[in-house]
Design an enzyme around this catalytic site. Sequence first.
Site: not given
Ligand code: PLP
Length: 409
Positions: A117, A196, A199, A222, A365
């Site tokens: 992401h 990360d 998810q 999430k 993203c």
């Molecule tokens: N990493 C992953 C795999 C994500 O799915 C997301 C959000 O869609 C993020 C990072 C970023 O999360 P946040 O926008 O809650 O900081």
Amino acid sequence: MTLAPRADFPLLERHPSLHYLDSAATAQKPRVVLDAIRAFYEEANANPRRGAYALSFEATQRYWSARETIARFLGAADPECLVFVRGTTEAMNLVAATAGREGISAGDNVVVTALEHHASFVTWQRATIEANAQFRIAELRPDLTLDVEHFASLLDARTKVVAVTHVSNALGLVSPVAELVALVRRRAPRAMIVLDGAQSAPHLPVQFDALGVDFYAFSGHKLGGPMGIGGLLGRKALLETMPPYQTGGDMIESVGDQVSTWNTVPFKFEAGTPNAADAVGLAAACEYLTGLGMARVRAHEVALLRALVPALTAIEGVTVHGPTDDAAFAMRSGAVSFELAEAHPHDLATILDQAGVAIRAGHHCCQPLMRRLGVSATARASVFVYSGEADVAALAGAVRHARAVFAGD
Ligand code: PLP
């Protein structure tokens, strides 16, 4: 059947015909979360760790207890290893701006995957540019799973950071973390591993202490918690050596006219008035999921995906990204990315919306991944504990209808 009753979620109760299939973007909130936030403000609102009076002690106690609950939920025995931040994005930036900035020098390298992401990809890309270091991207196999051999080939004694997504938000594929961690420890002994978990925290039973990584970043919203709160779990010894991220109230030990010293972990990283009410709300979400049982959450979602993927692939013109054979479901979680021939994902999402089916369309993203897929966007359906067969059937029906519209049938 859903695993959790829709009635537990006020928004779903208010919209009985909504098929919400965008939980990977943000999950709906159970009533217990909203109640916990409200109770904090109604019963215990004071600035935590500041006041010498009972109400402030109560706020402090609820804030700390939230940290204990959330750390326990994610399998971290020591709650002091949990730093509250706004979410995964901030957690990733915290590591890059502290341990990353101190640890990465010219000529070093950082390894990420093509699945990352932007919260991870761009953060580490920028960190390497600033340090004049190399940014190395582990590629994917033709079936879109991580090419572990390529990943291994990128690791060496100058690798300082390895950032990997636990579960890809765009494809819903679970990374082979144990295998990757073993490779990093063997080939890149000086590397910090940043996972990360945006998810994975909502969908998999996570045991931070057993993962073997140095950092785990996650977002509360999430997993049914409020927006604006999340966490960074870190190895205590590392957190203790890292410089502060932001400076301000409560992160200091003492402030001299010329120099200051820092508070202990985790407070060193939590400058300013904390988002205590949302931490309490997030703890309520963790308790809610614990009540359902994370093993059951996982089993429920795999069963749903086993219905959802074939329901989509049975429709002429639909391609599901990533492996779809029987064995694939062991490495699938939460989200499914797909395409309908001749239809732009945004148009598809608009047509689905008319049938009350909410999916995500876009690059998620993950522009580096989209480039590798050769598309600018995909459609993505994602499930959670309140999703059920009715949502899968509504999705399949709406995609069939969309196919007829685009084919001009
Ligand atoms: N990493 C992953 C795999 C994500 O799915 C997301 C959000 O869609 C993020 C990072 C970023 O999360 P946040 O926008 O809650 O900081």
